[in-house]
Design an enzyme around this catalytic site. Structure first.
Site, short mmCIF file in Angstrom:
data_model
loop_
_atom_site.label_atom_id
_atom_site.label_comp_id
_atom_site.label_asym_id
_atom_site.label_seq_id
_atom_site.Cartn_x
_atom_site.Cartn_y
_atom_site.Cartn_z
N GLY A 61 0.87 -1.17 0.00
CA GLY A 61 0.00 0.00 0.00
C GLY A 61 0.91 1.22 0.00
O GLY A 61 1.87 1.27 0.79
N GLN A 203 -5.97 -8.39 -2.29
CA GLN A 203 -5.98 -7.37 -1.22
C GLN A 203 -7.40 -6.98 -0.84
O GLN A 203 -7.68 -6.66 0.31
CB GLN A 203 -5.22 -6.11 -1.68
CG GLN A 203 -3.72 -6.27 -1.86
CD GLN A 203 -3.38 -6.52 -3.33
OE1 GLN A 203 -4.12 -7.19 -4.04
NE2 GLN A 203 -2.25 -6.01 -3.77
N ASP A 244 -1.27 4.94 -6.64
CA ASP A 244 0.16 4.73 -6.41
C ASP A 244 0.98 5.88 -6.97
O ASP A 244 2.05 6.18 -6.48
CB ASP A 244 0.58 3.40 -7.02
CG ASP A 244 0.03 2.26 -6.19
OD1 ASP A 244 0.70 1.86 -5.25
OD2 ASP A 244 -1.11 1.84 -6.43
P1 RI2 Z 1 -2.94 3.90 -1.33
C1 RI2 Z 1 -1.83 -0.87 -3.81
O1 RI2 Z 1 -0.79 -1.52 -4.40
C2 RI2 Z 1 -2.94 -0.55 -4.77
O2 RI2 Z 1 -2.54 -0.05 -6.01
C3 RI2 Z 1 -3.73 0.38 -3.94
O3 RI2 Z 1 -4.62 1.17 -4.64
C4 RI2 Z 1 -2.66 1.10 -3.24
O4 RI2 Z 1 -1.50 0.28 -3.18
C5 RI2 Z 1 -3.05 1.43 -1.86
O5 RI2 Z 1 -2.27 2.47 -1.45
P2 RI2 Z 1 -0.04 -2.73 -3.67
O6 RI2 Z 1 0.95 -2.08 -2.75
O7 RI2 Z 1 -3.34 4.32 -2.69
O8 RI2 Z 1 -1.03 -3.59 -2.98
O9 RI2 Z 1 -4.10 3.74 -0.45
O10 RI2 Z 1 0.63 -3.41 -4.84
O11 RI2 Z 1 -1.90 4.72 -0.74
#
Ligand code: RI2
Length: 351
Positions: A61, A203, A244
């Protein structure tokens, strides 16, 4: 040292769902790969262990890995008693773990620039102060973002979200998308959330549903291919996802599958929003497709929980993120308010 310990205690007492924190001279991290069945707290004593946890997505995240970057450098600061070179090296190692989420890279750069301007004798105390400032700001940011975004949500809305943009992906209140959703809920709006399971890491199924349950917000789990049909049926009124990275022109880089939801939303007249921060806007990136996103191993698609789910020899592909062109985005929710078209011009005011 005292300030960090007090902050951690206060946040725990407030019931925040923190992804990572410091106890004595070690880090404690929720292993997100084990959720929702087990809440396992892993002790981390070396920066390399933290880097590996980010690479394998035990912590993930964009907000949470940004915070992890701060804690990783702080761990090295304590272990080395404020050795500048070791702290900078720790930052360099951590910043190479996940290339797409810009928060990690920018936050580490910020901490590196800060430590580089300090004299050797003052690093230990001042670096920790700076880390506490960043943590406090992150929590205040989530609450402000929640207030700003909740204005877009009407009583009775059903909201689609994708992946997990919540407390454990931030500082513990609600991260980004879930800060908006949680705030609307706390304001008394009767809402319902559809959370996509989000293949292949799930997730949405494992973490978003877990948090919504914890916050008492009504929700339904759906698979990634279902939102279009639910929108055709008029069952979804808003889409809110995390981010992201946001390009200078407003293109959104977010978990793979986001683009597909945005296209379906436009086709069905459903407003599509991303919850983000000024920090996540990459003004060096002219448009989203100019960014080379992270590709992860194909085995993360062909296996679930160690079990091969496709025929032997099947090839798979896993771009971890996709690009949603700005024309599909109704508004970009930030701590400074909701940014509308023309995004290039309006985002520029946040510089
Ligand atoms: P915030 C996640 O990526 C997703 O793309 C999700 O939208 C984002 O991070 C959540 O982070 P991953 O780390 O946008 O699970 O809430 O690959 O900061």
């Amino acid at each position: 040292m005292k300030r960090l310990a007090e902050l951690t205690k206060r946040w725990k007492d407030e019931g925040l769902l923190m992804p990572i924190w410091m106890e004595e001279n070690q880090l404690c991290m929720v292993n997100q790969l084990k959720l929702p069945h087990e809440m396992i707290i892993v002790a981390i004593n070396e920066v390399e262990e933290l880097a590996e946890a980010i690479r394998t997505m035990a912590i993930r995240g964009s907000g949470a890995i940004g915070i992890a970057g701060v804690y990783g450098m702080l761990l090295e600061c304590r272990k080395s008693k404020g050795n500048k070179a070791r702290i900078v090296d720790a930052g360099r190692l951590l910043s190479m773990t996940r290339p797409t989420a810009v928060n990690l890279i920018k936050t580490i750069q910020q901490m590196t620039d800060y430590v580089n301007q300090l004299g050797e004798g003052e690093i230990e105390d001042l670096f920790e102060e700076k880390a506490c400032d960043i943590l406090e700001n992150q929590l205040a940011f989530e609450k402000q973002l929640g207030e700003n975004g909740a204005e877009l949500i009407d009583d009775g809305d059903a909201i689609l979200t994708h992946c997990h943009s919540g407390a454990l992906a931030g500082s513990g209140f609600g991260g980004r998308a879930l800060s908006v959703i949680r705030t609307a809920f706390l304001q008394g709006k009767r809402i319902h959330v559809y959370t996509c399971e989000t293949r292949p890491y799930l997730q949405g199924a494992r973490i978003t549903a877990f948090e919504l349950e914890k916050f008492g917000i009504p929700h339904t789990l759906i698979t990634d291919g279902m939102p279009g049909y639910l929108m055709e049926l008029g069952k979804i009124q808003k889409v809110i996802v995390g981010s992201d990275r946001v390009a200078a022109n407003g293109d959104l880089i977010n978990k793979v599958g986001t683009y597909m939801h945005a296209v379906a939303a436009k086709e069905n007249g459903v407003p599509f929003y991303t919850a983000t921060s000024a920090h996540t806007i990459d003004f060096q990136l002219r448009r989203g497709l100019d960014l080379e996103v992270e590709y992860r191993p194909e085995t993360e698609v062909t296996y679930i929980n160690g079990q091969m789910i496709a025929a032997e020899g099947t090839k798979a592909l896993y771009p971890a993120f996709d690009v949603t062109p700005n024309r599909f985005i109704s508004g970009i929710i930030t701590e400074a308010g909701v940014i509308r078209q023309p995004f290039g011009e309006n985002l520029n005011k946040l510089r």
